[in-house]
Design an enzyme around this catalytic site. Structure first.
Site, PDB file in Angstrom:
ATOM      1  CB  CYS A 114    -101.392  56.790 -14.777  1.00  0.00           C
ATOM      2  SG  CYS A 114    -100.980  55.700 -16.159  1.00  0.00           S
ATOM      3  CG  HIS A 251     -97.729  58.613 -13.370  1.00  0.00           C
ATOM      4  ND1 HIS A 251     -97.527  57.268 -13.173  1.00  0.00           N
ATOM      5  CD2 HIS A 251     -98.156  58.754 -14.662  1.00  0.00           C
ATOM      6  CE1 HIS A 251     -97.811  56.616 -14.297  1.00  0.00           C
ATOM      7  NE2 HIS A 251     -98.196  57.490 -15.203  1.00  0.00           N
ATOM      8  CG  ASN A 281     -96.762  54.630 -17.229  1.00  0.00           C
ATOM      9  OD1 ASN A 281     -97.211  54.372 -16.125  1.00  0.00           O
ATOM     10  ND2 ASN A 281     -97.369  55.440 -18.069  1.00  0.00           N
TER      11      ASN A 281
END
Length: 324
Positions: A114, A251, A281
């Site tokens: 990520c 993020h 996500n």
């Protein structure tokens, strides 16, 4: 004069299939309310069976090049941040290079889960500042739907697929924090925490792709602390603080992490770009997706000071400060 890596174009691509939370109610002991309350996610996009990560990356790359008014022939290199490549090798970046018809320059992938896009941006900035490239295409692209355990309600409802891209070009600045472009970065990792977020397969272990595994609560605690710390470090490098930031573009993992980090930094949520409700996500794709959507909405404007921060498996985390 100081050479800066300036954003000249931005773009994104999301697969056609939209999956609302209600779809998971058919196969899991979960609900739309349960998912929204714990993550802020309402829907996400899943790639079609015949779509690969490189397919998504190419779409985002073309959008960014179009926004910049450039063609593939203007690009010196491509960096793709991804943890879900089409193949073990070659890199997704070389596949994008081929599809764009780019026959010169270089292309490579960055893998920091990520945090991948922050790592890719930092590498791109270093290459431009060092004179190794003048124009770079930086892409975050993922098909996390391919590594989900569909029986694990704590993870499979959180992730989605997508891609986002930036075009960076070298431009002279005055050497102050008023310059456009990437102004500072901070990267970190600590392998002691790897079991908090990992995939239980790989080439030299099981010989299979594996499925994503996550320890949600411990990871949450690490995330807020480390994201706020890396953000403050990156800002301090150029003599700034959270009060100077026009937009945090984080993020997009979980709304509670986003809110917790902003609160720890003393930044109002009115100054945070949030897309997690629509995308879930998307790992390395989430920051460039959010940047592109922020521009599309009219929130991010030329001259705005932006802070992006991310944390992912490894654990790996970091931040980038840039003026749009």
């Amino acid at each position: 004069m100081t050479l800066r890596a300036v954003v000249e174009g931005v773009g994104h691509y999301l697969p056609d299939r939209i999956v609302p939370n209600s779809e998971f109610e058919k196969s899991l002991d979960t609900s739309d309310e349960w998912i929204r309350t714990r993550s802020g996610i309402e829907r996400r996009h899943f790639a079609a069976d015949d779509q690969t990560t490189s397919d998504l990356a190419v779409r985002a790359a073309r959008a960014a090049l179009g926004d910049a008014g450039l063609s593939a022939s203007d690009v010196d290199g491509i960096i793709v941040a991804t943890s879900t490549p089409d193949l073990t090798f070659p890199s997704v970046a070389t596949m994008v290079q081929q599809e764009l018809g780019m026959t010169r320059g270089f292309a490579f992938d960055v893998q920091a889960v990520c945090a991948g896009f922050v790592y890719a941006l930092t590498n791109a900035n270093a290459l431009i500042v060092a004179g190794q490239a003048q124009c770079l295409l930086v892409i975050g692209a993922e098909t996390f739907s391919r590594i989900m355990d569909w029986n694990d309600r704590s993870t499979c409802v959180l992730f989605g697929d997508g891609a986002g891209a930036l075009v960076l070009r070298g431009q002279e600045g005055k050497g102050s924090n008023e310059d456009r472009g990437i102004l500072s970065a901070d990267l970190n990792s600590d392998g002691r925490y790897r079991e908090m977020l990992y995939v239980d397969g790989g080439v030299s272990t099981t010989g299979e792709a594996g499925k994503l595994r996550m320890q949600g609560n411990p990871l949450f605690r690490q995330a807020v602390e480390k994201l706020a710390s890396t953000a403050e470090t990156a800002l301090a490098k150029i003599g700034l603080s959270g009060a100077d930031v026009d937009w945090i573009v984080p993020h997009q993992a979980n709304i509670r992490i986003i809110q917790g980090t902003a609160k720890k930094m003393g930044v109002s949520m009115d100054h945070v770009i949030v897309t997690v409700q629509d995308h879930g996500n998307t790992s390395a794709a989430s920051i460039p997706l959010a940047l592109s959507v922020g521009v599309e909405r009219g929130q991010i404007k030329r001259g705005d000071l932006l802070l992006s921060e991310a944390i992912g498996g490894g654990l790996a985390w970091g931040s980038v400060v840039l003026r749009w």
